[in-house]
Scaffold this motif. Structure first.
Motif, mmCIF file in Angstrom:
data_model
loop_
_atom_site.group_PDB
_atom_site.id
_atom_site.type_symbol
_atom_site.label_atom_id
_atom_site.label_comp_id
_atom_site.label_asym_id
_atom_site.label_seq_id
_atom_site.Cartn_x
_atom_site.Cartn_y
_atom_site.Cartn_z
ATOM 1 N N GLU A 40 0.808 -1.219 0.000
ATOM 2 C CA GLU A 40 0.000 0.000 0.000
ATOM 3 C C GLU A 40 0.842 1.270 0.000
ATOM 4 O OE1 GLU A 40 -2.517 -0.317 3.374
ATOM 5 O OE2 GLU A 40 -3.601 -2.088 2.639
ATOM 6 N N MET A 41 2.155 1.142 0.097
ATOM 7 C CA MET A 41 3.024 2.323 0.173
ATOM 8 C C MET A 41 3.283 2.892 -1.220
ATOM 9 S SD MET A 41 5.906 1.151 2.986
ATOM 10 C CE MET A 41 6.768 2.721 2.935
ATOM 11 N N PRO A 42 3.224 4.209 -1.380
ATOM 12 C CA PRO A 42 3.605 4.816 -2.657
ATOM 13 C C PRO A 42 5.127 4.756 -2.822
ATOM 14 C CG PRO A 42 3.168 6.520 -1.032
ATOM 15 C CD PRO A 42 2.824 5.217 -0.371
ATOM 16 N N GLU A 43 5.576 4.955 -4.068
ATOM 17 C CA GLU A 43 7.021 4.958 -4.304
ATOM 18 C C GLU A 43 7.655 6.110 -3.529
ATOM 19 O OE1 GLU A 43 8.699 2.691 -5.843
ATOM 20 O OE2 GLU A 43 6.883 1.584 -6.326
ATOM 21 N N SER A 44 8.586 5.780 -2.661
ATOM 22 C CA SER A 44 9.222 6.796 -1.817
ATOM 23 C C SER A 44 10.512 6.235 -1.252
ATOM 24 C CB SER A 44 8.286 7.184 -0.663
ATOM 25 O OG SER A 44 8.016 6.055 0.163
ATOM 26 N N GLU A 45 11.241 7.101 -0.564
ATOM 27 C CA GLU A 45 12.481 6.667 0.079
ATOM 28 C C GLU A 45 12.188 5.667 1.186
ATOM 29 O OE1 GLU A 45 16.480 6.343 0.251
ATOM 30 O OE2 GLU A 45 15.321 7.535 -1.194
#
Length: 925
Positions: free
Chosen positions: A577-582
């Motif tokens: 469920e996490m968006p593309e990010s660090e």
């Protein structure tokens, strides 16, 4: 001269060379040869050599063996061999048996050599030497009788012979015992025993010999033989009490009693008791008394008889520790009534002693074992009162008391009686003063905290843990309880910090604490318990950290795999469920590390406690699929995607190589190779590029192996993967400037089913920096063009692009460039293109325009080379392309005709240089 003569002369030569030689590396070999040959030599075979010569050889060999030192290449056993050979030689001489001195010399030599062989464990040759000594002794005895000598001298000489015979018999007994021949050994010893009346000075020697036999046979559980030897040792020892001390006789009897007990304590009970009673009469000591009590407890001895025995001990003024051991022995054999009664008597008897605390502590310990807790508590209160009034126990006794109390608390804890456990811990706590706080105090507080937590008394648990933290903050169990309390209170930050501290402590050093909540010898078990506790209480982030550390630090294969699986099950839904990010990248990196740890554990050689083959395959299948799914989720991060695919490939190697697994392996390697190839294209340095491309080549080759294996099944003969692998391998080899590139392509050109797109791609790759292979590109484009022409319905757009690239590569722009193929061949390409243009209206006009310009410029190039016929030919071709233009025709027609007129005029007037300067054309003109 026969064979034996040669052997004897050769033997003599070896002996002479040996005793005359310096320290030579060949000496050991020569000694071994002499030892081997002496068995085949007798006096008849040495008939050519006189007795005097043989004797000289023997003496020289014996003396030489005595003189060689440690610097020679001769070990102890080879010296024995030399002595043995010398003795055998001497025994061949008649002169050796002619005189008493000669016989005595042979006796001495055989006894000595036999003893030496006995010491090195060669019992067969030892027996041979002893038998030879006995035969010589008999001969000597006959000579003594036959000789007329004074009576006194004769008696002394007979005694000397008997003493030597005694020695030989004792050695023969040793050899027989070593060989397990009890009957022969006992016969030899009994013969020696019969000789003791005439040789009383040998009594002690035979006594100790029998004792040693008894000890050895008892260790080997040969109880019947041991009983015989120990009985003989005692009987022989009694024959000369001056040389045999009572302590030794008692020792023999105690061992005999123990032997009877071990043999059969029911059948030989009376014999064991008689032996120990006899031992105590010979020499009374604590060991004998203790053994007697053990024997009494093995039988059906009444309590009255036991009480009588213990009172006897008390009257003998035995030390307190011994009396306490007797009391404990009685308790251990379920004779509590006698034991407690004896304890009471001991307490009164030693009341004035400084060690009276020992009696009381043992009494308390026994009471607790009998579950008489009320009486035990009364005694503990007595000690507390004495402690508070200055009559304190010694440090040693205090440790004993704490152990008693903690052991009792632990037993209550194990049956979940936490309140009772706290009572016993509280007794222990009352003995601590403010200036005596140590690590054991911190451990006590942790144990109490554990009880409070189980009783859900959180505030008291926090107080106890705070005390433990104050005195032992770096202890893993202290941090574990801090963590538990933080989780219960919902303090995630505090719980997370405790887990981090716990991990740091585990990294720094292995804890050897034995708190009752952890498995001994497994500090990482705390991390497992912490993760479980956090999950049960909804602290997911804390649980993740605990599982991560557990996978990192545990050495247990199954524990690591379970931790990684649990972590993945917790984290995967969140990552999805996490968006593309660090943050997502960090989570992926963490999971990659844990999966690699799982792979390492699966790779470990199988041990007794490791996974079965079936379990290993199942685990690998699960992790393989997870790594694959994670790789698919990393499409925005090719580098980490590659790592997951490679990991999935590695995991698949634990699985059976069926079709599904092989396809999965191939796909993983193909994806990894694609990423490495892209990394190679983007590399900023030649070193990085070589590294990435070399890695890609390895993956491609392994993938090819799998592909070839699959093709053998006939199912994947037209798999598109094969073409992709071909292009990947070509690009890698081209960019690496691989010398095997040409040989690789030889097989490629012959492959069936290759499409035009494949050849066009080869052409592009061949010219893509750092590669530069124009001839390969040209050949690929020719093959592509040929395939286009074979198609029933030509894709004009693709055909025109292919033609464009082929012509442009064949005749590069610029007058100074050299063509890669003859212009006649290039002319054919233009004609071929013009033919297609004539037959279709779909040919791209921009491509027609380009062909027009390219043919015109080629004509001008010919003009510059003074090839005027070719010039007119190529420029005429340009006009033919002009006729097929539509929207551009009007723009170019007037100008083209004007230029062509100028060209014709220039050709007529031979004005090449002027026209050459202005004649080139481009599409922008």
């Amino acid at each position: 001269m026969d064979k034996d003569d040669f052997l004897s002369m050769d033997f003599k030569e070896v002996v002479e060379n040996l005793v005359a030689s310096d320290n030579s590396p060949n000496i050991p070999e020569a000694i071994d040869r002499l030892f081997r040959d002496i068995a085949n030599i007798n006096r008849e075979s040495m008939a050519e050599i006189t007795d005097a010569q043989i004797e000289e050889m023997a003496v020289n060999l014996w003396n030489w063996a005595l003189t060689i030192g440690g610097g020679w290449h001769v070990n102890g056993e080879r010296k024995i061999k030399l002595h043995y050979v010398a003795c055998k030689l001497l025994s061949m001489c008649e002169a050796s048996f002619a005189s008493e001195q000669g016989i005595q010399r042979l006796i001495m030599m055989n006894i000595r050599i036999g003893r030496e062989w006995l010491d090195v464990g060669n019992f067969i040759i030892a027996d041979e030497c002893f038998q030879a000594a006995v035969a010589s002794l008999e001969q000597l005895y006959i000579k003594l009788i036959q000789r007329s000598s004074p009576e006194a001298d004769l008696i002394m000489e007979k005694i000397t012979v008997e003493r030597d015979h005694f020695r030989v018999l004792s050695y023969q007994a040793e050899s027989a015992v070593a060989q397990g021949d009890f009957q022969r050994a006992s016969m030899c010893v009994l013969q020696c025993k019969d000789m003791l009346m005439r040789l009383p000075q040998m009594t002690s020697s035979l006594h100790h010999l029998c004792y040693n036999f008894g000890v050895g046979t008892q260790k080997n559980n040969k109880y019947e033989e041991s009983s015989f030897w120990l009985s003989q040792s005692y009987d022989i020892g009694k024959m000369d009490k001056k040389s045999t001390r009572p302590e030794m006789l008692a020792k023999v009897l105690r061992l005999l009693a123990t032997n009877y007990l071990d043999w059969d304590n029911t059948k030989y009970y009376d014999k064991a008791l008689n032996a120990v009673n006899l031992a105590n009469k010979e020499h009374l000591n604590s060991t004998g008394l203790f053994l007697k009590m053990k024997i009494l407890l093995k039988g059906e001895t009444s309590n009255e008889e036991l009480l009588e025995a213990v009172m006897e001990i008390l009257h003998l003024d035995m030390p307190l520790d011994f009396c306490l051991n007797i009391a404990k022995l009685l308790m251990d054999h379920e004779r509590e009534s006698v034991g407690f009664h004896f304890l009471t008597i001991i307490h009164e008897h030693f009341k004035s002693s400084e060690n009276t605390g020992k009696v009381l502590l043992l009494y308390i310990d026994m009471l607790l074992q009998r579950k008489e807790e009320l009486l035990a508590k009364e005694k503990i209160e007595e000690i507390i009162l004495a402690h508070q009034t200055g009559r304190q126990l010694t440090a040693e006794l205090m440790n004993w008391l704490h152990n008693i109390l903690w052991r009792k608390a632990t037993s209550s804890f194990e049956v979940q009686n936490y309140a009772d456990a706290l009572q016993w811990y509280y007794y222990s706590l009352r003995f601590y003063s403010p200036d005596e706080m140590d690590l054991d105090f911190a451990k006590l507080q942790r144990n109490m905290a554990c009880c409070y937590l189980n009783l859900q008394q959180l505030d008291k648990a926090k107080e106890a843990v705070a005390e433990a933290e104050r005195h032992d903050p770096r202890n893993v169990f202290t941090q574990f309880y801090i963590f538990k309390i933080a989780v219960i209170e919902g303090n995630s930050e505090r719980a997370l910090q405790a887990i981090i501290t716990l991990e740091n402590v585990l990294t720094d050093e292995e804890s050897e604490d034995n708190d009752l909540v952890a498995e001994r010898g497994s500090p990482t078990m705390l991390l497992s318990l912490a993760a479980q506790f956090a999950l049960e209480n909804g602290q997911q982030i804390v649980a993740e950290k605990a599982l991560e550390y557990l996978a990192q630090h545990s050495e247990d294969q199954e524990q690591v795999l379970t931790a990684v699986k649990c972590l993945l099950r917790v984290v995967l839904p969140k990552i999805a469920e996490m968006p593309e990010s660090e943050d997502k990248k960090k989570e992926m990196d963490r999971l990659l590390t844990c999966l690699n740890r799982a792979f390492v554990k699966l790779s470990q050689p199988s041990g007794e406690e490791d996974l079965s083959l079936e379990s290993r395959v199942n685990e690998a299948q699960w992790f393989r699929k997870i790594a694959w799914n994670l790789a698919v989720q990393c499409d925005k991060d090719p580098v980490i995607m590659r790592e997951f695919f490679i990991l999935s490939y590695k995991m698949s190697q634990f699985c059976p190589s069926d079709q599904v697994i092989l396809i999965a392996r191939k796909t993983c390697l193909l994806m990894a190779a694609a990423v490495d190839l892209e990394q190679g294209r983007k590399a900023s340095t030649a070193f990085e590029q070589t590294m990435f491309l070399s890695r890609a080549l390895e993956e491609i080759q392994t993938c090819n192996d799998i592909q070839n294996f699959l093709k053998q099944t006939g199912t994947f003969s037209n798999d598109s993967c094969e073409k992709l692998l071909l292009l990947y391998e070509f690009e890698v080899r081209a960019k690496l400037n691989d010398p095997l590139l040409e040989s690789f392509l030889e097989s490629v050109w012959e492959l069936p089913h290759l499409e035009t797109k494949t050849f066009e791609t080869i052409a592009i790759i061949a010219m893509e920096k750092p590669a530069h292979y124009p001839l390969i590109a040209l050949k690929a484009l020719k093959k592509a063009l040929l395939l286009y022409k074979k198609e029933e319905s030509i894709d004009v757009s693709q055909y025109s692009k292919c033609m464009h690239n082929l012509i442009n590569l064949s005749v590069p722009d610029g007058a100074s460039n050299v063509e890669l193929c003859p212009l006649e061949e290039v002319w054919g390409y233009f004609e071929d293109a013009l033919s297609h243009i004539s037959r279709t209206k779909d040919y791209p006009e921009m491509e027609i325009l380009w062909l027009m310009v390219k043919s015109w410029n080629t004509g001008i190039l010919m003009f510059s080379r003074s090839k005027y016929v070719s010039t007119e030919k190529w420029c005429g071709l340009a006009l033919r392309f002009l006729d097929h233009l539509t929207s551009f025709k009007e723009s170019y027609e007037t100008q083209m005709n004007m230029l062509y007129s100028q060209l014709v005029e220039a050709l007529s007037n031979n004005q090449g240089p002027v026209f050459h300067e202005h004649g080139y054309w481009s599409k922008s003109d």
